[in-house]
Enzyme design. Structure first.
Site, PDB file in Angstrom:
ATOM      1  N   LYS A   1       0.392  -0.834  -0.284  1.00  0.00           N
ATOM      2  CA  LYS A   1       0.178  -0.249   0.111  1.00  0.00           C
ATOM      3  C   LYS A   1       0.483   0.992   0.320  1.00  0.00           C
ATOM      4  CE  LYS A   1      -4.393  -2.266   1.794  1.00  0.00           C
ATOM      5  NZ  LYS A   1      -3.562  -3.516   1.498  1.00  0.00           N
TER       6      LYS A   1
HETATM    7  C1  LIG Z   1      -4.331  -4.698   1.253  1.00  0.00           C
HETATM    8  C2  LIG Z   1      -3.220  -5.334   0.793  1.00  0.00           C
HETATM    9  C3  LIG Z   1      -3.801  -6.759   0.439  1.00  0.00           C
HETATM   10  C4  LIG Z   1      -4.931  -7.061  -0.793  1.00  0.00           C
HETATM   11  O1  LIG Z   1      -5.411  -5.460  -1.520  1.00  0.00           O
HETATM   12  P1  LIG Z   1      -6.756  -5.102  -2.581  1.00  0.00           P
HETATM   13  O2  LIG Z   1      -5.996  -4.036  -3.433  1.00  0.00           O
HETATM   14  O3  LIG Z   1      -7.203  -4.507  -0.965  1.00  0.00           O
HETATM   15  O4  LIG Z   1      -7.382  -6.041  -3.110  1.00  0.00           O
HETATM   16  C5  LIG Z   1      -3.251  -7.833   0.034  1.00  0.00           C
HETATM   17  N1  LIG Z   1      -1.846  -7.964   1.231  1.00  0.00           N
HETATM   18  C6  LIG Z   1      -2.153  -7.015   1.652  1.00  0.00           C
HETATM   19  C7  LIG Z   1      -0.417  -7.306   1.846  1.00  0.00           C
HETATM   20  C8  LIG Z   1      -2.234  -5.859   1.752  1.00  0.00           C
HETATM   21  O5  LIG Z   1      -2.157  -4.902   2.643  1.00  0.00           O
END
Ligand SMILES: *Cc1c(COP(=O)(O)O)cnc(C)c1O
Length: 505
Positions: free
Chosen positions: A119
């Protein structure tokens, strides 16, 4: 100009800057642009482009009302020194392809940012985009401050805090489900510094918290009271286009690295396997495809909360099911918000249809698409899921076959790649790795057959010794930092909490 409007209506349209400032459309829909894909990025030029150049190109295509200078400075600030790799999102080849396939397989490491989760890629960018969007609106005479309100299943919260801490003209409030994030994740948030940050635990699960945040955004009276104080609410969740767009970049960056490595030729199709929760990451892959990236298949990998797997195999989306707390908390989601954008594009922009589906989801927790639409979706997306034992086995198998450690989220994808044959036209497979294994040291250590010590930081050190890798400093040093945030509220109190936080902005 590429205008944005709601997935649920074309009544109001706005610039991408406005879409980013607002986060979510006033009718509860998500901002989309019908211009997406009209202009393509030429993949023949990719091999010569570094991450920054690709980011500038993709952002300009999707956010046309930002000037080239604004985009260039946003890219430089977001990816200049904040990531530990020059590639920003480096690609690593696995010695052995998962399963018994022979298509070369690579891991795209998305966790090299300041909070060790994928993120960061978007949340280092969003505050910069937000600042330019805010400046544009101030130039039009509205001197507003923005309060970011975010519900997190674990990783968004910290990445958003890191991005927005002390950002001028902004505040940030993060809610996380009490007891449902890892200890490392909780400490990452509760030790966050910054004069404009509020962090609060919620008694409930992520879906409850996310739904409450959506209600807060839709609360007209609250908006009016905040408006009188010069504050508007916005979102740092992947419902915000400013979150989504930066994620499109790394699909192209992965392709560029494959070209430079000689693994593929320009035009070859690549399969991407994406550990999925809110459908933001994998949706960005679909955007990349619409922008001209040769994508063989986008593989949606879920954990035991396999609502997307059921939808993608049957056409029925039904959130009325047990909720599981797993070792991959960031994927423990039953309402995948960004699915709405995918359905919008694959139904050829049928707002009325989307509004009907979403009303049905809100009222009954369920909706269904026609076999025809499902078939269209399945041309683009494949799917699979992993239960807790399979996640653990995948961590072990990947380590045994490659000497490469993956976290439980990435392991869901690894398992799915093991089970699913590669798309017939795929020249390479890329597994998106969404978190550093050191964010989940206990689960990883146990998967590798070790007895995990009681303390998570001792687990980190044990993992370092076992795998001869090094924990990111920002994680290893967390237990030395003072806890600054201890608030906890019920779901019903979240709105008042936001209002209080906004009043001190
Ligand atoms: C947020 C997240 C996901 C999922 O991503 P999305 O965009 O919500 O589908 C998967 N793995 C990790 C480690 C995350 O932080």
């Amino acid at each position: 100009m590429n205008l944005y409007h709601s997935t649920r209506s074309r009544a109001l349209s706005c610039s991408s800057k406005d879409a980013i400032r607002r986060g979510i459309a006033p009718d509860g829909g998500l901002f989309v642009s019908d211009g997406l894909g009209a202009k393509k990025l030429d993949v023949n030029t990719l091999a010569e482009m570094d991450y920054h150049a690709i980011a500038r190109t993709v952002l300009q295509l999707l956010l046309p009302d930002f000037t080239a200078d604004e985009i260039a400075s946003c890219v430089e600030e977001a990816y200049g020194t904040t990531f530990s790799s020059d590639e920003v999102t480096p690609l690593v080849k696995l010695d052995a392809a998962p399963g018994n396939g022979d298509v070369p397989t690579y891991v795209l490491e998305l966790f090299c940012g300041p909070t060790s989760a994928f993120k960061d890629v978007a949340l280092q960018m969003l505050p910069r985009l937000m600042a330019r969007a805010q400046a544009a609106s101030a130039a039009n005479g509205s001197a507003e401050r923005i309060m970011i309100v975010t519900a997190t299943s674990g990783d968004t919260g910290k990445a958003a805090l890191a991005g927005f801490a002390d950002a001028p003209g902004c505040g940030i409030t993060v809610f996380y489900p009490k007891g449902m994030v890892s200890r490392v994740q909780e400490l990452q948030m509760s030790t966050q510094e910054g004069s404009n940050v509020s962090v609060c635990a919620v008694h409930g699960n992520f879906d409850d918290a996310q739904s409450a945040v959506k209600r807060i955004f839709g609360d007209g009276e609250l908006a009016e009271r905040l408006h009188e104080r010069g504050v508007v609410l916005s979102s740092a969740n992947s419902i915000n286009v400013g979150r989504l767009v930066p994620q499109v970049v790394y699909y192209f960056a992965a392709y560029a690295q494959l070209l430079r490595a000689g693994a593929i030729a320009a035009g070859d199709a690549v399969e991407f396997c994406v550990p999925t929760g809110n459908f933001g990451d994998v949706l960005a892959g679909y955007y990349a495809k619409l922008l001209g990236l040769p994508v063989a298949k986008l593989v949606v990998a879920s954990d035991a909360n396999n609502v997307l797997y059921d939808f993608l195999t049957t056409g029925v989306y039904d959130r009325n099911r047990p909720f599981f707390n797993t070792t991959s908390p960031s994927m423990d989601i039953l309402i995948s918000s960004n699915l709405e954008r995918m359905l919008y594009y694959l139904s050829d922009g049928d707002c009325e249809f989307i509004a009907t589906l979403m009303a049905s989801l809100a009222e009954t927790g369920r909706f269904e698409v026609t076999p025809k639409l499902l078939a269209k979706i399945q041309e683009v997306f494949a799917c699979g899921w992993a239960d807790e034992q399979q996640v653990s086995d995948a961590i072990q198998a990947c380590w045994a076959a490659n000497g490469y450690v993956i976290d439980p989220h990435t392991a869901c994808g690894y398992h799915v790649q093991t089970m699913l044959p590669a798309a017939t036209n795929a020249a390479a497979r890329v597994l998106l790795s969404t978190a550093s294994p050191y964010k989940f040291p206990r689960a990883v250590l146990e998967a590798l057959g070790e007895t995990a010590p009681e303390d998570d930081f001792a687990c980190m050190r044990a993992l370092e010794q076992l795998t001869h890798t090094t924990a990111p400093a920002q994680l290893a040093e967390l237990d030395q930092k003072p806890v600054l945030h201890t608030d906890a509220v019920d779901i019903a109190e979240m709105s008042a909490y936001v209002e209080r936080a906004a009043s001190s902005l």
